[in-house]
Motif scaffolding. Sequence first.
Motif, mmCIF file in Angstrom:
data_model
loop_
_atom_site.group_PDB
_atom_site.id
_atom_site.type_symbol
_atom_site.label_atom_id
_atom_site.label_comp_id
_atom_site.label_asym_id
_atom_site.label_seq_id
_atom_site.Cartn_x
_atom_site.Cartn_y
_atom_site.Cartn_z
ATOM 1 N N GLU A 135 -3.806 -0.224 3.034
ATOM 2 C CA GLU A 135 -4.785 0.465 2.207
ATOM 3 C C GLU A 135 -4.100 1.115 1.009
ATOM 4 O OE1 GLU A 135 -6.731 3.193 4.745
ATOM 5 O OE2 GLU A 135 -7.682 1.647 5.994
ATOM 6 N N MET A 136 -4.856 1.258 -0.076
ATOM 7 C CA MET A 136 -4.304 1.829 -1.292
ATOM 8 C C MET A 136 -3.858 3.267 -1.080
ATOM 9 S SD MET A 136 -4.111 -0.490 -3.492
ATOM 10 C CE MET A 136 -3.585 0.638 -4.790
ATOM 11 N N GLU A 137 -4.566 3.996 -0.224
ATOM 12 C CA GLU A 137 -4.177 5.383 0.043
ATOM 13 C C GLU A 137 -2.810 5.443 0.725
ATOM 14 O OE1 GLU A 137 -6.098 9.434 2.039
ATOM 15 O OE2 GLU A 137 -6.916 7.451 2.530
ATOM 16 N N THR A 138 -2.542 4.488 1.607
ATOM 17 C CA THR A 138 -1.239 4.440 2.267
ATOM 18 C C THR A 138 -0.136 4.133 1.262
ATOM 19 O OG1 THR A 138 -2.293 3.654 4.303
ATOM 20 C CG2 THR A 138 0.081 3.338 4.110
ATOM 21 N N ILE A 139 -0.384 3.180 0.360
ATOM 22 C CA ILE A 139 0.616 2.838 -0.653
ATOM 23 C C ILE A 139 0.867 4.007 -1.585
ATOM 24 C CG2 ILE A 139 1.138 1.270 -2.556
ATOM 25 C CD1 ILE A 139 -0.528 -0.857 -1.186
ATOM 26 N N GLN A 140 -0.201 4.706 -1.988
ATOM 27 C CA GLN A 140 -0.046 5.837 -2.894
ATOM 28 C C GLN A 140 0.749 6.965 -2.241
ATOM 29 O OE1 GLN A 140 -0.910 5.959 -6.127
ATOM 30 N NE2 GLN A 140 0.107 7.960 -6.205
ATOM 31 N N ARG A 141 0.455 7.257 -0.978
ATOM 32 C CA ARG A 141 1.183 8.316 -0.288
ATOM 33 C C ARG A 141 2.651 7.937 -0.119
ATOM 34 N NH1 ARG A 141 1.055 13.403 -0.078
ATOM 35 N NH2 ARG A 141 -1.231 13.242 0.135
ATOM 36 N N TRP A 142 2.924 6.667 0.119
ATOM 37 C CA TRP A 142 4.307 6.209 0.244
ATOM 38 C C TRP A 142 5.045 6.406 -1.081
ATOM 39 C CZ3 TRP A 142 6.799 3.940 4.535
ATOM 40 C CH2 TRP A 142 8.051 3.379 4.271
ATOM 41 N N ASN A 143 4.413 6.054 -2.186
ATOM 42 C CA ASN A 143 5.037 6.228 -3.495
ATOM 43 C C ASN A 143 5.272 7.701 -3.808
ATOM 44 O OD1 ASN A 143 5.025 3.440 -3.917
ATOM 45 N ND2 ASN A 143 3.004 3.484 -4.900
ATOM 46 N N ASP A 144 4.322 8.560 -3.454
ATOM 47 C CA ASP A 144 4.494 9.994 -3.699
ATOM 48 C C ASP A 144 5.644 10.562 -2.873
ATOM 49 O OD1 ASP A 144 2.337 9.805 -5.384
ATOM 50 O OD2 ASP A 144 0.876 10.585 -3.933
ATOM 51 N N ALA A 145 5.774 10.076 -1.630
ATOM 52 C CA ALA A 145 6.833 10.589 -0.766
ATOM 53 C C ALA A 145 8.218 10.170 -1.241
ATOM 54 C CB ALA A 145 6.612 10.109 0.669
ATOM 55 N N SER A 146 8.304 9.107 -2.029
ATOM 56 C CA SER A 146 9.608 8.661 -2.520
ATOM 57 C C SER A 146 10.272 9.704 -3.405
ATOM 58 C CB SER A 146 9.463 7.340 -3.282
ATOM 59 O OG SER A 146 8.935 6.332 -2.436
ATOM 60 N N GLY A 147 9.463 10.540 -4.055
ATOM 61 C CA GLY A 147 10.014 11.579 -4.920
ATOM 62 C C GLY A 147 9.751 12.982 -4.438
ATOM 63 N N LEU A 188 6.326 2.763 10.395
ATOM 64 C CA LEU A 188 5.548 1.944 9.469
ATOM 65 C C LEU A 188 6.470 1.168 8.540
ATOM 66 C CD1 LEU A 188 2.675 1.277 8.294
ATOM 67 C CD2 LEU A 188 3.065 3.169 6.700
ATOM 68 N N VAL A 189 6.193 -0.118 8.368
ATOM 69 C CA VAL A 189 6.930 -0.940 7.428
ATOM 70 C C VAL A 189 6.478 -0.603 6.013
ATOM 71 C CG1 VAL A 189 7.460 -3.310 6.728
ATOM 72 C CG2 VAL A 189 7.184 -2.763 9.140
ATOM 73 N N ASN A 190 7.371 -0.668 5.077
ATOM 74 C CA ASN A 190 7.058 -0.383 3.671
ATOM 75 C C ASN A 190 5.768 -1.089 3.265
ATOM 76 O OD1 ASN A 190 7.000 0.028 0.919
ATOM 77 N ND2 ASN A 190 9.123 -0.596 0.579
ATOM 78 N N PRO A 191 4.699 -0.319 2.943
ATOM 79 C CA PRO A 191 3.410 -0.963 2.651
ATOM 80 C C PRO A 191 3.287 -1.509 1.241
ATOM 81 C CG PRO A 191 3.192 1.412 2.477
ATOM 82 C CD PRO A 191 4.617 1.150 2.889
ATOM 83 N N PRO A 217 0.436 15.874 5.103
ATOM 84 C CA PRO A 217 -0.822 15.179 4.750
ATOM 85 C C PRO A 217 -0.790 13.686 5.066
ATOM 86 C CG PRO A 217 -0.164 16.692 2.997
ATOM 87 C CD PRO A 217 0.971 16.654 3.971
ATOM 88 N N ALA A 218 0.385 13.058 4.962
ATOM 89 C CA ALA A 218 0.456 11.617 5.219
ATOM 90 C C ALA A 218 0.091 11.283 6.656
ATOM 91 C CB ALA A 218 1.866 11.104 4.907
ATOM 92 N N TYR A 219 0.250 12.242 7.573
ATOM 93 C CA TYR A 219 -0.022 11.968 8.985
ATOM 94 C C TYR A 219 -1.496 11.687 9.225
ATOM 95 C CZ TYR A 219 0.073 12.464 14.054
ATOM 96 O OH TYR A 219 -0.047 12.231 15.404
ATOM 97 N N SER A 220 -2.368 12.209 8.389
ATOM 98 C CA SER A 220 -3.808 12.009 8.565
ATOM 99 C C SER A 220 -4.297 10.696 7.971
ATOM 100 C CB SER A 220 -4.577 13.171 7.934
ATOM 101 O OG SER A 220 -4.292 13.257 6.544
ATOM 102 N N ILE A 221 -3.445 9.985 7.216
ATOM 103 C CA ILE A 221 -3.831 8.708 6.619
ATOM 104 C C ILE A 221 -3.732 7.622 7.683
ATOM 105 C CG2 ILE A 221 -3.269 7.034 4.818
ATOM 106 C CD1 ILE A 221 -2.200 9.302 3.148
ATOM 107 N N ALA A 222 -4.709 6.725 7.688
ATOM 108 C CA ALA A 222 -4.817 5.727 8.759
ATOM 109 C C ALA A 222 -3.551 4.897 8.887
ATOM 110 C CB ALA A 222 -6.021 4.827 8.507
ATOM 111 N N GLY A 223 -2.976 4.441 7.759
ATOM 112 C CA GLY A 223 -1.800 3.588 7.835
ATOM 113 C C GLY A 223 -0.625 4.245 8.532
ATOM 114 N N PHE A 224 -0.458 5.558 8.343
ATOM 115 C CA PHE A 224 0.637 6.290 8.994
ATOM 116 C C PHE A 224 0.264 6.705 10.408
ATOM 117 C CE2 PHE A 224 1.587 6.774 4.505
ATOM 118 C CZ PHE A 224 2.967 6.681 4.455
#
Length: 693
Positions: A263-275, A319-322, A403-410
């Motif tokens: 999901e796009m929300e999972t990808i966005q949260r992953w990108n935000d966590a990178s920084g 989780l594998v890199n989404p 917050p990422a814990y509440s996202i479905a992908g995580f």
Amino acid sequence: LIFVGGAFALMALMHVADIHPPGRRGSAAVAPASLAALGAPAEAHDAPSPVGFADQYVQLDLSYLRWLWWPAILYLFWGMAYVCDVYFVRTIEVISERFEIPDDVAGATLMALGCNGPEMALNTIAIFHPSNIGVGAVVGGEVFNVLVIIGTAMLATPDMYLPLKLGKFNFFRDVIFYMVSVALLYHTLKDGLISRFNSVMLLCGAVCYTVVVVYSSRLANLFRTSPALRMASKRFTPKVTFSKMLVGQSLDDDDSDDDVEPEMETIQRWNDASGCADPSEGSVFSVRVEMRNRMMDRKHVSHQRYMWLREDALVVSALVNPQPGQELLKRNNSGIAYDHGGEKKNGVADHWHHGGLVNQPMFLDETGNPKEDQLSSVSQAGRPLLNEAAQKRESGAGDKCPPAYSIAGFKEAPWEIIPLEDILYCDRPTDQTHFNLHVHQHDSHLGNLITLEMFTSNVKVMDAWVIAFRQQLSNLRRQNVDAPEAKSFAEGLMEWAEWTQFPVKWFVARSIPDMDDPKLQHLYPVSFFMSMTWLAIFAWSVVKACDGIHQEFGISDDILGFTVAAAGTSFPNVFSGMCVAKQGKTSMAIANALGANVQNVFLALAVPWTIQSVFLVGGPFPMPVNNLLPAVLECAITLAPVVLIYIFNGYAMPRWSGAFYLLVYVVYVIFALGQQISKCPIWPLHCADPALV
């Protein structure tokens, strides 16, 4: 060394005194030597000496000293494994980092060289001390790696990953190269001579295997997108597995390899966590695991992982890199596991996840605690601080989930909990590119120190995490003031083992620079040379010990090579394979076992043979091996159960296959011993032709 030196001194005493075991071929039985014969005075005295007096009551049978060869050779095998795992492999890692060799290339070349260090040392010593021990260790090690390492790893795999699904491309790639390497080995040894052409041909096989490994992702994508190959794969995939044949079920749709679009929300949260520089909110690091084992560290790769730090533990997502372009990672990487307990989203289950870094990943509830059905996989009773923090979270007083814990992908992926009490310390090398966490695998007597290398290009993120780790560990040390628990019986045995290991550890540490110390890494040429020197010393001692066993017990070098040397050089890898299997990375243990077999032939044999045939002899040199054809056939026959179970079980391996592989190895040892003892290559059949006897 003192222990081994004492054993050799006693053997020399037996040789000088010309004392042999009763019934040994070529020598008459000798009566037990008395104390008087060793130390009694030549002239009779009125008052008997203490030795003469004791001779009336004590008798020494020096023939029993020959049994000291067995603990001596086991000690030597441990010394080889210790030098290779702790110093030689780490030196090769430093070399690859200093010369900026890509991880996939380093894993297929330099790390493979380190993985096969003991076998290569044995065959190098054979140049100066002709012996078949090195060849026997390679041929026998092929069977040992396939059956014992894979079998024990399957038995140690958690239930959530069974039946174990493996990537088809990587599995059949290693199987095909394994069979090719065995065929080339037979072609090289069949006439008893090693020529320059044969040795260079084996090296060319190493080059081909390296190229295929480096470009495996592209080749796998080609195979996957080819309509003809996909049709052939579906055509030869069995509709019913061995396990489900008994109950009349077909292969479930949930076991398919179809990917779930992130999901796009999972990808966005992953990108935000990178920084993200707040450890409590979570960040993304490239993590590389160092297990201090030559076989499990041979891949030398890192993977991006999302993690967050709480007051009691480091929590790592499986989780594998989404991000787009990571789909093939799920099948083409040996650290990826297929989880049969994955939860469904949008009616489809996303089962492919990372295995654990240190512990087995688990599914968590809303508060971030392991679910009730997951508690059996960890020992919560032995972690009072972890339990106390869990109670705080349930009452709302503890730290909150990010917050990422509440996202479905995580949320729907398993999580790994690494208690801070298991993290010994955190250090940051002077290169400022990463920091290290040194972790002890909790509740495991099989594991040793595991190092997690955490990489990120954001210096602010790294600074924040290093400060947070050091502060959390400092607070934990102040809280944990209880008396240590009583040591178990197994821990007591380990202390005795460490006492006997001290001489080797002390001498090696004083002669080889520690590559874990950043200040000493510029001495990597010295570390490489001294590591090779110690491996050569141990290899020469192993060959001499085998000669002593052959003389004292009449056991041929072929039997010693196929059984004792093969198991001795590979046995330490059994425990490391079980450790990574408990983390959910059984596929890594299987891939490393098969890959090590390929490089055993292409490197451990080819490199010493090339040096001898090209540079030292300048032509062919003799290398006779008795019963070569049966040994090669046994390599292929023992591989057949692994391949057949994998194919006919829906490209997966059930737990019972582990016990079956171990049983096959026991049968193999019985047949190998029977062939050598009876001098009949077709044992248990009768050798009617006298030429075969």
